[in-house]
Design a protein around this motif. Structure first.
Motif, PDB file in Angstrom:
ATOM      1  N   PHE A   1      10.441   0.161  -7.958  1.00  0.00           N
ATOM      2  CA  PHE A   1      11.085  -0.999  -8.559  1.00  0.00           C
ATOM      3  C   PHE A   1      11.529  -1.998  -7.488  1.00  0.00           C
ATOM      4  O   PHE A   1      11.286  -3.199  -7.583  1.00  0.00           O
ATOM      5  CB  PHE A   1      12.272  -0.529  -9.402  1.00  0.00           C
ATOM      6  CG  PHE A   1      12.769  -1.566 -10.367  1.00  0.00           C
ATOM      7  CD1 PHE A   1      11.904  -2.470 -10.954  1.00  0.00           C
ATOM      8  CD2 PHE A   1      14.107  -1.629 -10.706  1.00  0.00           C
ATOM      9  CE1 PHE A   1      12.354  -3.424 -11.860  1.00  0.00           C
ATOM     10  CE2 PHE A   1      14.575  -2.570 -11.608  1.00  0.00           C
ATOM     11  CZ  PHE A   1      13.692  -3.466 -12.189  1.00  0.00           C
ATOM     12  N   THR A   2      12.175  -1.492  -6.428  1.00  0.00           N
ATOM     13  CA  THR A   2      12.657  -2.391  -5.377  1.00  0.00           C
ATOM     14  C   THR A   2      11.504  -3.066  -4.652  1.00  0.00           C
ATOM     15  O   THR A   2      11.547  -4.272  -4.383  1.00  0.00           O
ATOM     16  CB  THR A   2      13.538  -1.617  -4.383  1.00  0.00           C
ATOM     17  OG1 THR A   2      14.716  -1.165  -5.066  1.00  0.00           O
ATOM     18  CG2 THR A   2      13.970  -2.506  -3.234  1.00  0.00           C
ATOM     19  N   LYS A   3      10.455  -2.320  -4.338  1.00  0.00           N
ATOM     20  CA  LYS A   3       9.329  -2.932  -3.629  1.00  0.00           C
ATOM     21  C   LYS A   3       8.650  -3.997  -4.479  1.00  0.00           C
ATOM     22  O   LYS A   3       8.195  -5.023  -3.969  1.00  0.00           O
ATOM     23  CB  LYS A   3       8.325  -1.859  -3.216  1.00  0.00           C
ATOM     24  CG  LYS A   3       8.803  -1.025  -2.017  1.00  0.00           C
ATOM     25  CD  LYS A   3       7.705  -0.133  -1.487  1.00  0.00           C
ATOM     26  CE  LYS A   3       8.168   0.560  -0.209  1.00  0.00           C
ATOM     27  NZ  LYS A   3       7.107   1.423   0.370  1.00  0.00           N
ATOM     28  N   THR A   4       8.556  -3.749  -5.782  1.00  0.00           N
ATOM     29  CA  THR A   4       7.934  -4.742  -6.657  1.00  0.00           C
ATOM     30  C   THR A   4       8.806  -5.986  -6.754  1.00  0.00           C
ATOM     31  O   THR A   4       8.307  -7.118  -6.705  1.00  0.00           O
ATOM     32  CB  THR A   4       7.698  -4.146  -8.059  1.00  0.00           C
ATOM     33  OG1 THR A   4       6.882  -2.982  -7.922  1.00  0.00           O
ATOM     34  CG2 THR A   4       6.998  -5.147  -8.959  1.00  0.00           C
TER      35      THR A   4
ATOM     36  N   ALA B   1      -7.542   0.603  -5.845  1.00  0.00           N
ATOM     37  CA  ALA B   1      -6.341   0.939  -6.615  1.00  0.00           C
ATOM     38  C   ALA B   1      -5.117   0.359  -5.910  1.00  0.00           C
ATOM     39  O   ALA B   1      -5.059   0.329  -4.677  1.00  0.00           O
ATOM     40  CB  ALA B   1      -6.194   2.449  -6.745  1.00  0.00           C
ATOM     41  N   PRO B   2      -4.119  -0.106  -6.662  1.00  0.00           N
ATOM     42  CA  PRO B   2      -2.937  -0.705  -6.027  1.00  0.00           C
ATOM     43  C   PRO B   2      -2.027   0.340  -5.422  1.00  0.00           C
ATOM     44  O   PRO B   2      -2.079   1.526  -5.774  1.00  0.00           O
ATOM     45  CB  PRO B   2      -2.247  -1.414  -7.198  1.00  0.00           C
ATOM     46  CG  PRO B   2      -2.631  -0.614  -8.402  1.00  0.00           C
ATOM     47  CD  PRO B   2      -4.038  -0.140  -8.144  1.00  0.00           C
TER      48      PRO B   2
ATOM     49  N   LEU C   1       3.113  -0.747  -7.107  1.00  0.00           N
ATOM     50  CA  LEU C   1       2.575  -1.848  -7.904  1.00  0.00           C
ATOM     51  C   LEU C   1       1.702  -1.357  -9.054  1.00  0.00           C
ATOM     52  O   LEU C   1       1.084  -2.158  -9.756  1.00  0.00           O
ATOM     53  CB  LEU C   1       1.768  -2.799  -7.010  1.00  0.00           C
ATOM     54  CG  LEU C   1       2.531  -3.395  -5.824  1.00  0.00           C
ATOM     55  CD1 LEU C   1       1.610  -4.297  -5.015  1.00  0.00           C
ATOM     56  CD2 LEU C   1       3.750  -4.166  -6.308  1.00  0.00           C
ATOM     57  N   TRP C   2       1.635  -0.041  -9.272  1.00  0.00           N
ATOM     58  CA  TRP C   2       0.767   0.504 -10.328  1.00  0.00           C
ATOM     59  C   TRP C   2       1.051  -0.130 -11.687  1.00  0.00           C
ATOM     60  O   TRP C   2       0.137  -0.463 -12.431  1.00  0.00           O
ATOM     61  CB  TRP C   2       0.952   2.021 -10.414  1.00  0.00           C
ATOM     62  CG  TRP C   2       0.305   2.613 -11.637  1.00  0.00           C
ATOM     63  CD1 TRP C   2      -1.012   2.943 -11.784  1.00  0.00           C
ATOM     64  CD2 TRP C   2       0.939   2.924 -12.878  1.00  0.00           C
ATOM     65  NE1 TRP C   2      -1.244   3.432 -13.034  1.00  0.00           N
ATOM     66  CE2 TRP C   2      -0.057   3.430 -13.740  1.00  0.00           C
ATOM     67  CE3 TRP C   2       2.249   2.823 -13.362  1.00  0.00           C
ATOM     68  CZ2 TRP C   2       0.216   3.839 -15.039  1.00  0.00           C
ATOM     69  CZ3 TRP C   2       2.525   3.219 -14.658  1.00  0.00           C
ATOM     70  CH2 TRP C   2       1.515   3.723 -15.482  1.00  0.00           C
ATOM     71  N   ALA C   3       2.312  -0.309 -12.036  1.00  0.00           N
ATOM     72  CA  ALA C   3       2.672  -0.798 -13.374  1.00  0.00           C
ATOM     73  C   ALA C   3       2.457  -2.290 -13.536  1.00  0.00           C
ATOM     74  O   ALA C   3       2.385  -2.780 -14.667  1.00  0.00           O
ATOM     75  CB  ALA C   3       4.128  -0.449 -13.688  1.00  0.00           C
TER      76      ALA C   3
ATOM     77  N   GLY D   1      -0.461   7.043 -14.487  1.00  0.00           N
ATOM     78  CA  GLY D   1       0.850   6.908 -13.852  1.00  0.00           C
ATOM     79  C   GLY D   1       1.723   8.113 -14.123  1.00  0.00           C
ATOM     80  O   GLY D   1       1.432   8.955 -14.984  1.00  0.00           O
ATOM     81  N   CYS D   2       2.824   8.189 -13.403  1.00  0.00           N
ATOM     82  CA  CYS D   2       3.783   9.282 -13.593  1.00  0.00           C
ATOM     83  C   CYS D   2       5.175   8.699 -13.679  1.00  0.00           C
ATOM     84  O   CYS D   2       5.373   7.488 -13.608  1.00  0.00           O
ATOM     85  CB  CYS D   2       3.686  10.276 -12.432  1.00  0.00           C
ATOM     86  SG  CYS D   2       4.313   9.609 -10.877  1.00  0.00           S
TER      87      CYS D   2
END
Length: 624
Positions: A303-306, A518-519, A523-525, A535-536
């Motif tokens: 979340f923070t990185k995004t 793949a991201p 950033l997967w979401a 995803g997990c």
């Protein structure tokens, strides 16, 4: 959606049983029982509004009672529909009915008010409340966003005298861009004139109500896509009711702390998609523009990185505003004016880890560090999203610790649901399904705002999500951590570890960089290229997408009328150690994991279990 629709004239037919009828519709459409205060409002306020419309000669105006704002569970008391007498356009009036007889300004706030009977809990000025509804409708209803129309709001305090709400009248500054008026019971003649200025007499409002109700609902403003504008330039989000209460209360507390020595902790509690992160970013934007010392922190790397990536798209230095809970070990007391702690349920016992140098180990609780770091720490949390051992961010822990330090504490409970299509019924269905709320599982019959399906195979799950992804929506498939998780091959090929029969797909990446198209994990979401991987919990929590696919793995199965958690079916290293995680805690954490995964979708959820008994049980609850 609405609970009752009628012309003002036609409402007299059901007036004697009005409250009972609306309560029955509420139970049918939302699964929720009407409170005594709601029934009193329907019994006392609606007949008054109907009588005023009749006396104004507007018996043909259409009334949409308890109109649900799209993609939320919030309802406007009444939306009136008809034709405007001057322009001839469709005319809509959002009416907020209040039974207050007296109200006054809360301390020196310009937007918060205090009402007898509410204790010291301030609420939003009714004009700001109804303006928020109008703004929200303009943002989300395509007809109102694109077609010519007249839209306004009014707050009708029909039990009040002008003296009883004198403070509120002084606070009610006109806003030409957001037309709204407030009237007391003493102002009835002016209120009738106002109604006549909005609607033409003798013209049925049915056509205009149909136009509103049949309008396409525009896609929600995605939280992360607007973070850059929110933090750097101007406020982008519309906050409703309790969201706005929380927002204004924090701003008030920051200003109060600036002028004195008072420290205030604000605890904002809400379920999936209730707007916690929207509140957080709105506060970040406003306090940044005011030049206040403010930071945002989470316990989630993804979340923070995004947030750092999107919010700092044009100004890399903005990244420094977004940190982690464990980043305040050395912070000076009250170094910040406000510290916004998103996903505070992920607060841990201590910020120390195995990488912390010995000289820096103090044993200090992480909660103590966060409360110390700012004059106004703001905690936004959902207690049913604790999914890892050691997470301890609860309302009781936070409020108890803050009060022990002599801090003022305010708690606000959000009841909106912006995720899950605004379906409070779906969130209740998930929580009762998993035993996280009392009452036990119940059959899903739909509520018109959210789709729920059980599929028979992973191939079907991937297909239905792929169709929606191709149609321009966001769709993701996530699963319980029940399969091994390999690193990519040397050539960048992802290993298809998630295997069910002949079907297999790779997990999302573990690392911080893109591999094989793949991201990165964080950033997967949000990256469209994330659709090809499963995803997990570590990459899905904190995010939202339009359509969610969920694989309930072999770590949670239905047997003999109840759920059974199976530790051997789980591959998460954080949960497999019996010494650190008891069987009771494992069961609780696994259920919370699936609660999070099941509530990521904004428009639909598609559920699959490879276990036949579990799949049959779910299929029995969800009608096609």
């Amino acid at each position: 959606m609405f609970l009752l629709r009628s012309s003002a004239q036609g409402l007299s037919v059901v007036e004697a049983q009005l409250a009972q009828y609306i309560a029955e519709q509420m139970a049918i459409t939302t699964g929720r029982s009407a409170s005594p205060s709601e029934r009193r409002s329907w019994e006392r306020s609606l007949p008054r509004l109907r009588a005023d419309l009749i006396d104004a000669g507007l018996g043909d105006v259409e009334m949409l009672v308890e109109y649900q704002l799209p993609l939320t569970s919030k309802r406007a008391d009444v939306v009136l529909a008809g034709r405007h007498p001057q322009t001839g356009r469709a005319s809509y009036l959002v009416v907020e009915l209040k039974q207050w007889s007296e109200a006054e300004r809360f301390e020196d706030s310009d937007v918060l008010v205090r009402i007898d009977g509410y204790g010291n809990h301030p609420v939003l000025h009714p004009l700001e409340q109804v303006r928020g509804y109008c703004d929200y409708l303009t943002d989300f209803v395509v007809t109102l966003a694109e077609d010519e129309h007249e839209l306004a709001g009014t707050a009708y305090l029909h039990n009040a005298t002008n003296l009883g709400i004198a403070d509120l009248r002084d606070m009610a500054a006109p806003d030409a861009a957001r037309p709204a008026r407030m009237f007391s019971g003493q102002d009835r003649s002016q209120f009738l004139d106002y109604l006549r200025s909005r609607f033409a007499p003798g013209v049925s409002g049915a056509e205009y109500a149909d136009r509103l109700l049949n309008s396409r609902v525009g896609p929600s403003k995605q939280l992360l896509a607007l973070a850059a504008d929110e933090v750097q330039r101007r406020e982008q989000f519309v906050l409703l009711d309790e969201q706005r209460d929380a927002y204004e209360l924090v701003l008030h507390a920051v200003e109060k702390a600036r002028r004195g020595t008072t420290k205030t902790a604000v605890v904002v509690v809400g379920g999936p998609g209730s707007g916690k992160s929207v509140i957080a970013l709105s506060l970040m934007g406003e306090l940044s523009r005011q030049g206040r010392g403010v930071m945002h922190a989470t316990g989630s790397q993804s979340f923070t990185k995004t947030l750092r990536k999107v919010a700092a798209a044009r100004a890399p230095r903005v990244r420094k505003l977004f940190g982690y809970f464990n980043g305040f070990m050395a912070a000076e007391p009250n170094e910040l004016e406000c510290l916004i702690l998103d996903e505070a349920h992920r607060i841990r016992e201590t910020s120390e880890s195995r990488f912390t140098r010995k000289e820096h180990r103090t044993g200090r609780p992480q909660l103590d560090e966060l409360l110390s770091a700012a004059r106004v720490p703001v905690f936004l949390l959902d207690q049913n999203q604790v999914v890892r051992p050691g997470e301890m961010g609860t309302v009781e822990a936070i409020t108890g610790y803050a009060e022990s330090l002599g801090m003022d504490v305010h708690e606000i409970d959000l009841d909106d649901q912006f995720r899950c299509g605004g379906s409070a019924l779906y969130v209740e269905w998930v929580e009762r399904l998993l035993g996280l709320a009392p009452g036990g599982p119940f059959a899903w019959e739909g509520d018109g705002t959210f789709e729920l399906h059980v599929v028979d195979s992973p191939e079907e799950l991937e297909h239905v999500l792929g169709v929606r992804q191709d149609d321009g929506y966001t769709a993701r498939m996530a699963a319980g951590y029940c399969w091994p998780w390999s690193d990519p091959e040397l050539d960048g090929t992802l290993v298809p570890d998630v295997r069910i029969g002949d079907w297999s797909r790779p997990w999302n990446l573990k690392g911080d960089r893109s591999v094989g198209g793949a991201p990165a994990a964080a950033l997967w979401a949000t990256d469209p290229a994330g659709f090809g991987q499963v995803g997990c919990i570590y990459t899905a929590q904190g995010f939202e997408y339009d359509h969610a696919g969920i694989i309930i793995g072999p770590d949670l199965v239905w047997r003999d009328g109840h759920w059974r958690s199976v530790r051997e079916g789980n591959r998460d290293p954080a949960l497999r150690n019996r010494t650190k995680v008891s069987d009771h805690d494992f069961d609780r954490l696994v259920r919370n994991v699936y609660k999070v995964l099941l509530t990521r979708g904004m428009q639909s959820a598609w559920v699959y279990s490879p276990d036949p008994q579990t799949r049959d049980f779910l299929r029995g609850l969800v009608r096609r």
